[in-house]
Design a protein around this motif. Structure first.
Motif, mmCIF file in Angstrom:
data_model
loop_
_atom_site.group_PDB
_atom_site.id
_atom_site.type_symbol
_atom_site.label_atom_id
_atom_site.label_comp_id
_atom_site.label_asym_id
_atom_site.label_seq_id
_atom_site.Cartn_x
_atom_site.Cartn_y
_atom_site.Cartn_z
ATOM 1 N N CYS A 181 0.717 -1.271 -0.081
ATOM 2 C CA CYS A 181 -0.049 -0.021 0.042
ATOM 3 C C CYS A 181 0.958 1.165 0.063
ATOM 4 O O CYS A 181 1.825 1.417 0.889
ATOM 5 C CB CYS A 181 -0.872 -0.041 1.341
ATOM 6 S SG CYS A 181 -1.735 1.662 1.238
ATOM 7 N N PHE A 182 0.662 2.167 -0.943
ATOM 8 C CA PHE A 182 1.235 3.373 -1.233
ATOM 9 C C PHE A 182 0.859 4.532 -0.133
ATOM 10 O O PHE A 182 1.492 5.603 -0.414
ATOM 11 C CB PHE A 182 1.534 3.780 -2.398
ATOM 12 C CG PHE A 182 2.144 2.866 -3.389
ATOM 13 C CD1 PHE A 182 2.950 2.019 -2.898
ATOM 14 C CD2 PHE A 182 2.034 2.793 -4.710
ATOM 15 C CE1 PHE A 182 3.859 0.846 -3.756
ATOM 16 C CE2 PHE A 182 2.642 1.874 -5.621
ATOM 17 C CZ PHE A 182 3.774 1.091 -4.922
ATOM 18 N N CYS A 184 -1.595 6.466 -0.457
ATOM 19 C CA CYS A 184 -1.672 7.907 -1.333
ATOM 20 C C CYS A 184 -2.292 8.852 -0.415
ATOM 21 O O CYS A 184 -3.252 8.636 0.465
ATOM 22 C CB CYS A 184 -2.869 7.274 -2.330
ATOM 23 S SG CYS A 184 -2.718 5.683 -2.957
ATOM 24 N N CYS A 189 -9.393 4.666 -2.631
ATOM 25 C CA CYS A 189 -10.158 3.574 -1.584
ATOM 26 C C CYS A 189 -10.911 4.125 -0.654
ATOM 27 O O CYS A 189 -11.921 3.275 -0.282
ATOM 28 C CB CYS A 189 -9.086 2.482 -1.202
ATOM 29 S SG CYS A 189 -7.807 3.446 -0.060
ATOM 30 N N CYS A 223 -8.746 0.347 -5.625
ATOM 31 C CA CYS A 223 -7.039 0.736 -5.402
ATOM 32 C C CYS A 223 -6.336 0.559 -6.752
ATOM 33 O O CYS A 223 -6.442 -0.784 -7.090
ATOM 34 C CB CYS A 223 -6.648 -0.312 -4.309
ATOM 35 S SG CYS A 223 -4.704 -0.101 -4.086
ATOM 36 N N ARG A 228 -5.028 -3.932 -1.361
ATOM 37 C CA ARG A 228 -5.923 -4.473 -0.291
ATOM 38 C C ARG A 228 -6.184 -5.880 -0.460
ATOM 39 O O ARG A 228 -6.354 -6.478 -1.483
ATOM 40 C CB ARG A 228 -7.170 -3.809 -0.224
ATOM 41 C CG ARG A 228 -6.965 -1.994 -0.093
ATOM 42 C CD ARG A 228 -8.298 -1.498 -0.238
ATOM 43 N NE ARG A 228 -7.992 -0.322 0.591
ATOM 44 C CZ ARG A 228 -8.791 -0.287 1.738
ATOM 45 N NH1 ARG A 228 -9.605 -0.773 2.207
ATOM 46 N NH2 ARG A 228 -8.465 1.294 2.349
#
Ligand code: SF4
Ligand code: SF4
Lengths: 325, 429
Positions: A181-182, A184, A189, A223, A228
């Motif tokens: 997971c970046f 963001c 999401c 995403c 996820r």
């Protein structure tokens, strides 16, 4: 509460009034459902066949209270303490593990960022293993937050990459690139979740309230980084391997039918430690730190290296950069 | 109040019928029971018993959901010519179309319920005690518009039928405005559902402006096609009079929409394949397969072939005007669109994943059983609604508390010109 940017702690006066109303309504619901629960309990207590032990009864009671609780974001401090006490007790009663669940909030002046050195990563996947252990990931379904893609030298194209390579790494003529997971800054999401079960905390970590998620999986479709994971069945972690240092929004026990994701090891990083993946990396390919601290290593990387992010055109503003030496 | 006799008479209409009727309803019940058992397995062991996975996280359930939203919307859009243009031929199709809309919505909502992983937490969606992320989440919009649409489509026919049952002429001023709202609303449920997918830049396959219009075109094809099938059956099995004019107009709508649908498909294919970019990779998977992964290829090509053949057939006047061929072509279109919108729209959005990984999807038996169960439920609901509505419309079922008077039909058929079979007038008591 819907249109504005959703943050971790409700701050404005309007929020607080709404919060009050919300709590009142929930109180009413609790009294109502509590009454039903008490009725059912009385009925079972009277029946001669009921062979419930005290512990089983307590587990049932706790489950009821858990079921009717609210979204973590809208809880008062007292409510948060209550649910944490309940969850710790459930872990003890049901699995015999003595866990500690934190509710540490975001620290002021902190915004986390991550950088990944493509030339240093050798594809060992020590980070993946550390993540699995640290975050109590489902061993049964072999859930992994981190993907390490193997690419042919000269081609930066995920479509051509292989994330399920079985041979020994590093392989000749290849380089490696990790994704997770970046976190963001403008996370798609979060926007799509119909019940607000996932949100971005002030320190930039996107979290999921596992008890509030209804499992619609819309966020998974939204995403762009496939970050996820869904609990298709009850997650399993051997008792001996449970990491007991937990966070409500992080690595505590999940259940079937809800979504989860990487939280930059929220239970560690909010206490000033590194995420497990960064700590485990033998080559030093992973750099983690506070973007708001001008003296942090991550700021040095961003200032002195040629960095890039994935899918910039989508404007999700990942807090995760790649760079080479 | 005539509520109690209304309910009793409705129950009577729904439960009486010949041997074939009972066998049919019995079969549906059996399928529903099997579906319920399969769903109980899913509740116990989690969604792991389906064929879905982290890569293809929506499958058969959401595919059917998107298709059925179209059916629900299109059925109601038929009301437009009937009431707005005061087209008499259509009036008899209207109550049936609303029954189709209600049945389709029941299926839609059921598919959503069976798809969610944590259904006991569904109360979190209720504003007030829960939290509905409106207006940011398109899914929240969808929940609102679908439920509102269901309410309207239950209320209008109930009002009309109940008025008739009580021997009153339904008051146009009371329901016509709602009809207009319902028609607009029908467009909205379909657009919102399309936007639900089109609004995700993560999934280039859906992230196209054409998705909404394509949805509408296919809905306008499958919806009237289904109503044609239903009305043919009613015409064959009951005394309820449906004019040839209604059929020919429905057939025209279906044909025109099917043509538009094909045109849009061609534009889509051109855009995706003439100058292939990354954005076309999911389409490449769907239409041609990638590196030996080609589970969907036969499905989509057969769907397109069926749609094209049926569309061309309907464009030939003698075929379209022949009741038997019309039924065959409508059935073909309905199935063709079901495959195209069902399997060819939702699933390929997930393959390859946004990071380029290819994991294919095959629905499990449990998933298929639950899906069949929901369809059986929809047909069951539809049958009951039609069975209840027909005797009231025919004037056979009236409240015992009124004295003999029957009301006129909603709009009197102008003529029965052109009917080839024997004409049975609307029966009055
Ligand atoms: S990478 Fe995906 S899960 Fe993580 S914040 Fe961005 S959109 Fe959300
Ligand atoms: S799966 Fe859970 S977190 Fe994701 S959108 Fe649905 S309710 Fe929200």
């Amino acid at each position: 509460m819907s249109a504005e940017k959703v943050t971790g702690t409700p701050a404005t006066a309007e929020d607080n009034t709404r919060l009050g109303q919300r709590v009142d309504r929930r109180r009413a619901l609790q009294i109502l459902i509590g009454g039903i629960a008490a009725g059912t309990q009385a009925a079972t207590a009277c029946s001669p066949v009921s062979a419930m032990t005290d512990e089983e009864r307590e587990v049932k009671q706790l489950a009821w209270r858990e079921y009717i609780k609210g979204n973590y974001r809208f809880m008062t401090e007292a409510e948060r303490a209550e649910t944490i006490a309940r969850l710790e007790r459930v872990a003890e009663l049901k699995r015999g593990v003595d866990v500690t669940i934190q509710s540490t909030g975001a620290q002021p002046g902190v915004e986390f960022g991550y950088a990944f050195n493509i030339s240093k990563c050798k594809g060992f996947r020590s980070c993946v293993e550390a993540c699995i252990n640290e975050n109590n990931l489902d061993r049964n379904a072999a859930t992994q937050y981190i993907r390490i893609f193997e690419m042919d030298d000269g081609v930066v194209d995920l479509d051509e990459a292989d994330a399920s390579f079985q041979h020994e790494a590093p392989a000749e003529g290849h380089f490696y690139m990790g994704t997770q997971c970046f976190q963001c800054a403008d996370p798609p999401c979060v926007k799509v979740c119909p019940v607000g079960a996932t949100w971005q905390e002030p320190d930039g970590i996107t979290v999921v309230d596992y008890d509030w998620c209804i499992g619609c999986r819309y966020c998974m479709a939204a995403c762009p980084y496939w970050a996820r994971r869904f609990n298709w069945s009850e997650p399993e972690v051997p008792v001996a391997e449970v990491n007991t240092n937990q966070h409500y929004l992080g690595n505590r026990a999940r259940k079937a039918g809800v979504v989860e994701k990487c939280t930059f090891c929220i239970h560690r990083t909010r206490q000033g430690r590194l995420p497990a993946c960064a700590e485990a990396c033998p080559t030093g390919a992973r750099v983690f730190g506070n973007l708001l601290d001008p003296n942090s290593e991550i700021r040095w990387v961003l200032a002195n290296k040629k960095v890039f992010r994935l899918k910039e055109d989508l404007k999700t503003e990942p807090r995760f950069w790649y760079f080479t030496d | 109040m005539h509520l109690k006799p209304f309910a009793l008479s409705a129950l009577h209409s729904a439960t009486t019928g010949g041997r074939r009727y009972h066998m049919y309803m019995g079969t549906l019940t059996l399928i529903m029971l099997i579906g319920a058992y399969a769903y109980s397995l899913q509740l116990r062991y989690g969604l792991a018993v389906t064929g879905m996975n982290d890569h293809v996280s929506w499958g058969l359930y959401i595919s059917n959901f998107t298709f059925l939203v179209g059916l629900a919307a299109a059925a109601m859009m038929l009301v437009l010519p009937a009431y707005v243009l005061k087209d008499v031929d259509f009036s008899r199709a209207v109550l049936m179309a609303e029954a189709v809309a209600v049945a389709a919505l029941v299926m839609c909502l059921s598919f959503v319920v069976v798809d969610i992983g944590n259904p006991i937490a569904a109360w979190h969606l209720i504003p007030g005690i829960g939290y509905l992320n409106w207006p940011r989440s398109l899914l929240a919009w969808d929940i609102l518009v679908l439920n509102g649409y269901l309410a309207i489509n239950l209320a209008i026919p109930f009002y009309i039928l109940y008025s008739r049952f009580s021997g009153r002429q339904p008051d146009k001023r009371k329901y016509i405005p709602w009809m207009y709202i319902a028609v607009m609303w029908a467009v909205s449920i379909h657009l919102v559902t399309a936007f639900l997918l089109a609004g995700l830049p993560a999934r280039p396959f859906w992230n196209t402006a054409l998705l909404g219009p394509r949805f509408l075109a296919s809905a306008f094809t499958a919806g009237p096609a289904f109503v044609i099938l239903l009305l043919s059956l009613i015409r064959k099995e009951t005394k309820y009079e449906i004019s040839d004019g209604a059929f020919s107009k429905l057939a025209l709508i279906t044909t025109a929409a099917a043509q538009v649908n094909l045109v849009m498909l061609i534009s889509e294919l051109f855009y995706k394949f003439y100058s292939p970019t990354h954005h076309g990779i999911n389409a490449r998977y769907l239409f041609f397969g990638i590196e030996g992964h080609n589970a969907l290829v036969p499905w989509i090509w057969s769907a397109i072939a069926v749609n094209a053949i049926a569309t061309i057939a309907l464009m030939i006047h003698p075929i379209r005007r022949n009741p038997r061929w019309l039924v065959i072509a409508s059935a073909a279109l309905f199935i063709g669109i079901w495959v195209e919108k069902g399997i060819g729209l939702v699933v390929p959005g997930f393959i390859p994943s946004p990071l380029g990984e290819i994991v294919e999807y095959t629905p499990s038996l449990v998933e298929i059983a639950v899906t069949a169960g929901v369809w059986a439920l929809g047909l069951f609901v539809l049958t009951i609604l039609v069975r209840v509505a027909l005797p009231i419309e025919l004037g056979e079922s009236r409240s015992p508390y009124i004295d003999g008077a029957t009301s006129a039909p909603l709009v009197r058929p102008r003529s029965t010109r052109g009917l080839t079979r024997d004409v049975r007038p609307v029966r009055t008591r």
